[in-house]
Design a protein around this motif. Structure first.
Motif, PDB file in Angstrom:
ATOM      1  N   SER A  82      36.920  47.294  62.258  1.00 58.17           N
ATOM      2  CA  SER A  82      37.255  46.641  60.988  1.00 58.17           C
ATOM      3  C   SER A  82      35.989  46.258  60.213  1.00 58.17           C
ATOM      4  O   SER A  82      36.076  45.642  59.152  1.00 58.17           O
ATOM      5  N   ASN A  83      34.823  46.608  60.777  1.00 61.03           N
ATOM      6  CA  ASN A  83      33.527  46.349  60.135  1.00 61.03           C
ATOM      7  C   ASN A  83      33.292  44.854  59.920  1.00 61.03           C
ATOM      8  O   ASN A  83      32.716  44.431  58.921  1.00 61.03           O
ATOM      9  N   LEU A  84      33.736  44.053  60.895  1.00 58.45           N
ATOM     10  CA  LEU A  84      33.472  42.620  60.877  1.00 58.45           C
ATOM     11  C   LEU A  84      32.213  42.325  61.688  1.00 58.45           C
ATOM     12  O   LEU A  84      31.787  43.122  62.528  1.00 58.45           O
ATOM     13  N   LYS A  85      31.613  41.179  61.452  1.00 65.06           N
ATOM     14  CA  LYS A  85      30.313  40.848  62.042  1.00 65.06           C
ATOM     15  C   LYS A  85      30.483  40.186  63.410  1.00 65.06           C
ATOM     16  O   LYS A  85      31.144  39.153  63.523  1.00 65.06           O
ATOM     17  N   PHE A 116      33.400  36.381  66.467  1.00 59.85           N
ATOM     18  CA  PHE A 116      33.040  37.216  65.322  1.00 59.85           C
ATOM     19  C   PHE A 116      33.259  36.428  64.041  1.00 59.85           C
ATOM     20  O   PHE A 116      33.986  35.424  64.012  1.00 59.85           O
ATOM     21  N   LEU A 117      32.619  36.897  62.998  1.00 60.00           N
ATOM     22  CA  LEU A 117      32.683  36.263  61.679  1.00 60.00           C
ATOM     23  C   LEU A 117      33.521  37.119  60.745  1.00 60.00           C
ATOM     24  O   LEU A 117      33.341  38.347  60.688  1.00 60.00           O
ATOM     25  N   ASN A 118      34.417  36.493  60.003  1.00 58.14           N
ATOM     26  CA  ASN A 118      35.098  37.209  58.929  1.00 58.14           C
ATOM     27  C   ASN A 118      34.146  37.227  57.732  1.00 58.14           C
ATOM     28  O   ASN A 118      34.077  36.284  56.947  1.00 58.14           O
ATOM     29  N   ASN A 119      33.395  38.298  57.640  1.00 54.65           N
ATOM     30  CA  ASN A 119      32.409  38.436  56.561  1.00 54.65           C
ATOM     31  C   ASN A 119      32.985  39.188  55.353  1.00 54.65           C
ATOM     32  O   ASN A 119      32.243  39.715  54.541  1.00 54.65           O
ATOM     33  N   LYS A 120      34.302  39.193  55.255  1.00 58.95           N
ATOM     34  CA  LYS A 120      34.982  39.836  54.131  1.00 58.95           C
ATOM     35  C   LYS A 120      35.426  38.778  53.119  1.00 58.95           C
ATOM     36  O   LYS A 120      35.545  37.593  53.451  1.00 58.95           O
ATOM     37  N   PRO A 121      35.717  39.175  51.894  1.00 55.24           N
ATOM     38  CA  PRO A 121      36.107  38.198  50.869  1.00 55.24           C
ATOM     39  C   PRO A 121      37.564  37.756  50.957  1.00 55.24           C
ATOM     40  O   PRO A 121      37.992  36.902  50.173  1.00 55.24           O
ATOM     41  N   ASN A 122      38.333  38.328  51.896  1.00 52.55           N
ATOM     42  CA  ASN A 122      39.754  38.005  52.012  1.00 52.55           C
ATOM     43  C   ASN A 122      40.093  37.552  53.429  1.00 52.55           C
ATOM     44  O   ASN A 122      39.343  37.788  54.371  1.00 52.55           O
TER      45      ASN A 122
END
Length: 228
Positions: A82-85, A116-122
């Motif tokens: 999901s390309n999360l950090k 992990f970090l939700n590094n997305k804007p949503n």
């Protein structure tokens, strides 16, 4: 991302289902950090977990919460894809059988966590489901159009297992029985590839993991039988 398991191992399946239920439905806002240990909580008899095989040194022994690491490892891969950090993740000392080397994430309550970090804007939503012999982890959220994520593993070194022979008086001289087929050790590099409309725009180094081999154990017939 999905991995498979043996459905006949009921205590292990129970533990996996319990951890999956704790995680499934979790919503993570932009900038928020997910902690596996915080969400799943302590793994103990008091919290409803059962004895199931866990790896200690070179042996499978009963341990509370056996199977939990398959849940964290399956989720780890869905997060990578999901390309999360990734904030915190540790591999096992020996490569587990249910997932390729470099793709696992071990956990132990209160001292080894997967974060992990939700590094997305949503916001994102996590779902984990067990069905028959498969556990599947899904991440729901916004995916940029044309984006494709893949995980690449490159084995740098293969480490052969040693062979341990043990005399077994119940066997005839010259007979051998393999008690444990052992496992190879590895040094593996893991990368995440990001493509947009088929063109790779990023290849990100994720980890370099080392797994020690597990010895091959062979029982052999007693070469010095008792005489009368």
């Amino acid at each position: 991302f999905a991995t498979t398991f043996n459905p006949s191992n009921k205590p292990r399946v129970h533990n996996m289902q319990k951890a999956a239920d704790a995680i499934s439905g979790t919503i993570i806002g932009p900038g928020e950090i997910f902690s596996f240990n915080e969400i799943v909580g302590p793994r103990s008899r008091d919290t409803g977990y059962l004895d199931a095989p866990i790896m200690i040194e070179d042996d499978l022994v009963p341990g509370i919460g056996g199977g939990i690491c398959q849940v964290s490892s399956t989720l780890y891969n869905s997060i990578l894809l999901s390309n999360l950090k990734i904030i915190s993740r540790l591999n096992h000392s020996m490569a587990p059988a249910y997932i390729p080397a470099g793709r696992d994430a071990t956990v132990a309550y209160d001292y080894i966590d997967f974060k992990f970090l939700n590094n997305k804007p949503n916001h994102i939503l996590l779902k984990i489901n067990l069905q028959e012999d498969k556990i599947t982890a899904k991440v729901y959220g916004y995916m940029p159009e044309g984006e494709e994520i893949s995980i690449i593993t490159a084995i740098e070194e293969k480490i052969p297992p040693k062979i341990i022979r043990k005399e077994d008086p119940s066997l005839e001289p010259g007979d051998e029985i393999i008690e444990d087929e052992g496992a190879w050790g590895y040094v593996v590099n893991v990368y995440r590839s990001v493509k947009i409309n088929g063109t790779e725009i990023l290849r990100e180094f994720i980890s370099k993991d080392r797994y020690r081999p597990r010895a091959i154990r062979i029982n052999v017939g007693d070469n010095h039988p008792e005489t009368t």
